[in-house]
Design a protein around this motif. Sequence first.
Motif, PDB file in Angstrom:
ATOM      1  N   ARG A 144       0.761  -1.348  -0.357  1.00  0.00           N
ATOM      2  CA  ARG A 144       0.178   0.665   0.127  1.00  0.00           C
ATOM      3  C   ARG A 144       0.666   1.432   0.291  1.00  0.00           C
ATOM      4  O   ARG A 144       1.678   1.405   0.687  1.00  0.00           O
ATOM      5  CB  ARG A 144      -0.494   0.097   1.420  1.00  0.00           C
ATOM      6  N   SER A 147      -1.363   6.412   0.794  1.00  0.00           N
ATOM      7  CA  SER A 147      -3.128   6.802   0.901  1.00  0.00           C
ATOM      8  C   SER A 147      -3.813   5.692   1.293  1.00  0.00           C
ATOM      9  O   SER A 147      -4.589   5.734   1.434  1.00  0.00           O
ATOM     10  CB  SER A 147      -3.200   7.233  -0.597  1.00  0.00           C
ATOM     11  N   GLY A 148      -2.841   4.877   1.555  1.00  0.00           N
ATOM     12  CA  GLY A 148      -3.774   3.381   2.101  1.00  0.00           C
ATOM     13  C   GLY A 148      -4.297   2.193   0.467  1.00  0.00           C
ATOM     14  O   GLY A 148      -4.812   2.024   0.475  1.00  0.00           O
ATOM     15  N   GLN A 149      -4.070   3.317  -0.589  1.00  0.00           N
ATOM     16  CA  GLN A 149      -4.267   2.145  -1.410  1.00  0.00           C
ATOM     17  C   GLN A 149      -2.971   1.274  -2.431  1.00  0.00           C
ATOM     18  O   GLN A 149      -1.955   1.841  -2.354  1.00  0.00           O
ATOM     19  CB  GLN A 149      -4.368   3.449  -2.617  1.00  0.00           C
TER      20      GLN A 149
END
Length: 480
Positions: A144, A147-149
């Motif tokens: 990840r 941004s946690g993406q």
Amino acid sequence: MKSQGAIVKRCGCLNPATRRALGNGCPRLREPDHGSWYFHCSTRSLLGQAERVRRGGYASEAAARKARDEFLVLSRERQAGRSWTVDRWLRYWLSTRARIRPTTKMHYTRDVERFLIPHIGHLILGDLTSRQLNAAFTQIAATRNRSGQPQTPCTLQHVHTTLRAALNAAVREGLLVDNPARRVELPARERPLAQLWTEARVAEWEATGQRPSVAVWTPAQLAAFLDYVRDDNLFALWWLIALRGLRRGEAAGLRWTEIDLQARQLAVVRQRTTAGYDVHEGPPKSATSRRTIALDRHTVRIVRQHAERQRQQRAARTGAGKVCHDSGYVFTSPDGLPIHPGYLTQRLRLLVDRAGLPPIRLHDLRHGAATLAHAAGADLKTIQHQLGHATIRITADTYTTSLPAAQHKAAEATARLVLNASNPGTAMRHPAGRGNSAAWRPTAVEKTKPADDTRAARRRSKTKDRVAPKGGRRRARESG
């Protein structure tokens, strides 16, 4: 210095009391199927320093001895490839990158420390395969970002570029015969195209907060912004970036000696970039970025007004007993020193928000400059030189977005071209003949003139045949 070293047998058994490896002290090493064989020897590294090399995992003593002998006859470079880990090579490679830009080295270091060493740093450089690299990039893609993406294809491409550069250097140095990174398969990277802030996109952004990754203003929106920042100390900077397409670093590094207001032009010969928060000043991004940009008369007036304002502010600050440097830069902070490039990004974001306009990045102003020039009729070669691109393909694919007015104009011109080519007096119809329905034949009106011309030509031909030259018939009878 080379030493024949030693051949030993070791295993991974642990001492039950201390939980430490028994190594070659394990009592089961006499068993044929227990443990494996290793060799270790001394040699010289790439830097000429003595170092100890140990390799293991061989099934027999003879196999370990053969591997040692093959290793010792290798060149110093090939020995490093067979003994160095990827971790060691990447760190060595980074330490030798002395002639690259600070921002490039920062990106290389980030890719090496964050992605490459954690996933492939433990592997032996000379044994690296494309299969291992494909598996590593699959693992990297599953991580990840901030941004946690999941990691984007763009990030994977950047990491792959860094790895290819490092392994290409290993090939040049003789540590590798081939670069396995060339055969790594990555997801396609979609180059974002600049989207125009139409009314529909503005409404969607206001309702959902979602915006295009690359967006440019319409001419009306840009005019509204420039009118709003007319009294800003950096008004001339916003104008130059928005209309002439300067990069952020080029505008921050512009000096008065590089502007010729009489000739209405400015020269781009340097830029101020950031690596982290540190500022580095150097030559432009590429050879084609070193260029001369033409200025229109209105832009010249704006630059003159900026110079006069700067002189007045310097005089007022000096009169108040405050320190003011005459640094020679066009755009400076109140104390006369050049502006930090990062400040320009923050300042634009604040001004756009206050003006109530849809958001854009500072680099999007450069996109908009290309779009405006294209809509004004400039050809792509001129725009390429204006922006300082290495190839015209970058200009055409990324930095030009057709405005609606230009698209409608092109559509009308295309339709007019076809309509003007058609002749209402020459209607076409399908032929009546069987088996020839795909062909077209002119109507009877079109056939009239060619038919008359053909009959006249036949009459002239018959007349010539009847009229013989003098004596021609007599000679014919005599010859008969």
